[in-house]
Design an enzyme around this catalytic site. Structure first.
Site, mmCIF file in Angstrom:
data_model
loop_
_atom_site.group_PDB
_atom_site.id
_atom_site.type_symbol
_atom_site.label_atom_id
_atom_site.label_comp_id
_atom_site.label_asym_id
_atom_site.label_seq_id
_atom_site.Cartn_x
_atom_site.Cartn_y
_atom_site.Cartn_z
ATOM 1 N N LYS A 49 -6.347 -1.215 1.710
ATOM 2 C CA LYS A 49 -6.117 -1.755 2.868
ATOM 3 C C LYS A 49 -7.494 -2.737 3.211
ATOM 4 O O LYS A 49 -7.515 -3.719 3.749
ATOM 5 C CB LYS A 49 -6.048 -0.849 4.049
ATOM 6 C CG LYS A 49 -4.702 0.183 3.963
ATOM 7 C CD LYS A 49 -3.554 -0.690 3.648
ATOM 8 C CE LYS A 49 -2.307 0.194 3.444
ATOM 9 N NZ LYS A 49 -2.238 1.188 2.655
ATOM 10 N N TYR A 263 8.871 10.639 3.036
ATOM 11 C CA TYR A 263 7.501 9.948 3.480
ATOM 12 C C TYR A 263 6.347 11.185 3.445
ATOM 13 O O TYR A 263 6.577 12.059 4.464
ATOM 14 C CB TYR A 263 7.290 9.318 4.358
ATOM 15 C CG TYR A 263 5.677 8.608 4.581
ATOM 16 C CD1 TYR A 263 5.425 7.524 3.784
ATOM 17 C CD2 TYR A 263 4.908 9.234 5.521
ATOM 18 C CE1 TYR A 263 3.786 7.222 4.147
ATOM 19 C CE2 TYR A 263 3.596 8.840 5.556
ATOM 20 C CZ TYR A 263 3.303 7.760 4.748
ATOM 21 O OH TYR A 263 1.814 7.270 5.104
ATOM 22 N N TYR A 289 0.697 8.527 -1.640
ATOM 23 C CA TYR A 289 0.940 7.325 -2.410
ATOM 24 C C TYR A 289 0.495 7.184 -3.607
ATOM 25 O O TYR A 289 1.596 7.109 -4.698
ATOM 26 C CB TYR A 289 0.187 6.066 -1.646
ATOM 27 C CG TYR A 289 0.502 5.815 -0.208
ATOM 28 C CD1 TYR A 289 1.482 4.975 0.167
ATOM 29 C CD2 TYR A 289 -0.261 6.547 0.851
ATOM 30 C CE1 TYR A 289 1.821 4.475 1.496
ATOM 31 C CE2 TYR A 289 0.155 6.139 2.287
ATOM 32 C CZ TYR A 289 1.241 5.359 2.494
ATOM 33 O OH TYR A 289 1.463 5.143 3.667
HETATM 34 C C1 LIG Z 1 -1.049 2.081 2.161
HETATM 35 C C2 LIG Z 1 -1.131 2.366 0.759
HETATM 36 C C3 LIG Z 1 -0.235 2.109 -0.176
HETATM 37 C C4 LIG Z 1 0.690 1.135 -0.209
HETATM 38 O O1 LIG Z 1 0.484 -0.218 0.250
HETATM 39 P P1 LIG Z 1 1.562 -1.179 0.966
HETATM 40 O O2 LIG Z 1 0.694 -2.484 1.080
HETATM 41 O O3 LIG Z 1 1.533 -0.454 2.471
HETATM 42 O O4 LIG Z 1 2.739 -1.295 0.616
HETATM 43 C C5 LIG Z 1 -0.480 2.476 -1.308
HETATM 44 N N1 LIG Z 1 -1.273 3.382 -1.565
HETATM 45 C C6 LIG Z 1 -2.128 3.983 -0.780
HETATM 46 C C7 LIG Z 1 -3.311 4.923 -1.113
HETATM 47 C C8 LIG Z 1 -2.305 3.294 0.639
HETATM 48 O O5 LIG Z 1 -2.990 3.871 1.774
#
Ligand SMILES: *Cc1c(COP(=O)(O)O)cnc(C)c1O
Length: 338
Positions: A49, A263, A289
């Site tokens: 991010k 999720y 993630y």
């Molecule tokens: C937000 C996030 C993602 C996914 O990225 P997007 O741009 O939302 O698809 C992947 N890994 C981590 C650790 C994240 O925080």
């Protein structure tokens, strides 16, 4: 394309390292696996991010905002990086956290990212799972405006064409690194959620005429839905940059086989992947993630989906700050008698 024409603030430690995973590659016996360390962007433990926030915060400052609003799940990495960016820029930050799990586990609700959100000075409120979080942010923004504040709303995950510019930049950065290293990359694999990462990457790779294939491993939505959403994000990002409809629908590939119960719900393959990377490479993934993304990559390697003589790159999007909120997911042995 000149990304410098867009408002931007420097927040990340860029370029992030591109490193070989020798022990994992050897263990799996498939292609040479590399890792792009976007977990090392540096902002309050880093993550993907941060790249998006360089452009989003650039726009917020240009618009004269004094208050940043964003939203995410309780253990949102995006919310934590936004809060840290706001702290760094001297802006007030308020986070709306959606209680998607209904968990009353103290670690989940107050440790991990929630601890860091508060440490960097953001205020946090919760909303029930299933709330229209964009609408909740707009209502809060209206109340703040009535109080004379100048709020700037960042969508969940920082995913809009402005945020996705961060991954257009990452695509160019990775291609440049690979060229400098004389490294021929065949595939990129990463976890996909709110779509800004994959959408931005696809826009950036098309823009530079790269033939690297991108595989998104979904952490939530089914394949068809996620592919359409990523395609839409990629097209809107190209449109924002004024470079035409250069991303093809068939460039957008998502695999949703590793979501499991939903999720943020731990899976066996996530636990295996997180444990493998920790023990083979000393690298920390996360349960929501990058752990599921890596689980997908490992399974695809085992199934022979990649040419054994090729180079593939896993983009480590961060998230390890959430590990301490998921202690129960990892069957750890505790102290031993020695
Ligand atoms: C937000 C996030 C993602 C996914 O990225 P997007 O741009 O939302 O698809 C992947 N890994 C981590 C650790 C994240 O925080």
């Amino acid at each position: 394309m000149n990304l410098a024409k867009y408002p931007r603030v420097t927040l990340g430690h860029l370029p992030t390292p591109l490193e070989p995973l020798h022990r994992l590659s050897e263990e799996l016996g498939g292609p040479r696996i590399w890792i792009k360390r976007d977990d090392c962007t540096g902002l309050a433990t880093g993550g993907n991010k941060t790249r998006k926030l360089e452009f989003l915060m650039g726009e917020a400052l240009e618009l004269g905002a004094d208050t940043i609003l964003t939203q995410g799940a309780t253990q949102s990495n995006h919310a934590r990086q936004t809060a840290a960016a706001a702290a760094r820029l001297g802006l007030t930050c308020h986070l709306l956290l959606e209680d998607r799990t209904g968990s009353d586990n103290a670690d989940y609700n107050f440790n991990g990212n929630v601890l860091l959100d508060q440490l960097v000075g953001a205020s946090i409120s919760t909303r029930p799972g299933g709330s229209d979080m964009q609408k909740e942010m707009e209502e809060l923004a209206d109340r703040l405006k009535a109080d004379g504040k100048r709020p700037y709303i960042i969508p969940g995950g920082g995913s809009n064409p402005v945020g996705a510019l961060g991954y257009v930049n990452a695509a160019m950065e990775l291609a440049y690194q690979a060229n400098c290293m004389n490294l021929d990359i065949a595939n990129i694999v990463h976890a996909t959620g709110s779509t800004g990462t994959q959408g931005g990457l696809l826009a950036g790779l098309s823009m530079i005429n790269s033939d690297i294939e991108v595989l998104g491993i979904s952490v939530k939505a089914p394949k068809q839905v996620q592919e359409e959403n990523v395609f839409d994000m990629a097209r809107r990002t190209c449109d924002y940059m004024g470079i035409g409809d250069i991303v093809e629908r068939e460039d957008v590939v998502v695999n949703s086989d590793y979501v499991g119960g939903g999720y943020g719900v731990p899976t066996d393959s996530m636990v295996e992947a997180v444990t493998m990377l920790a023990r083979l490479e000393g690298i920390l993934l996360d349960p929501v993630y990058s752990g599921k993304g890596m689980a997908g990559m490992i399974d695809q390697v085992r199934k022979g989906a990649f040419d054994a003589d090729s180079n593939i790159v896993f983009i480590h999007t961060g998230g390890a700050a959430a590990l301490s909120a998921y202690v129960d997911a990892f069957n750890l042995p505790g102290y031993v008698d020695m």
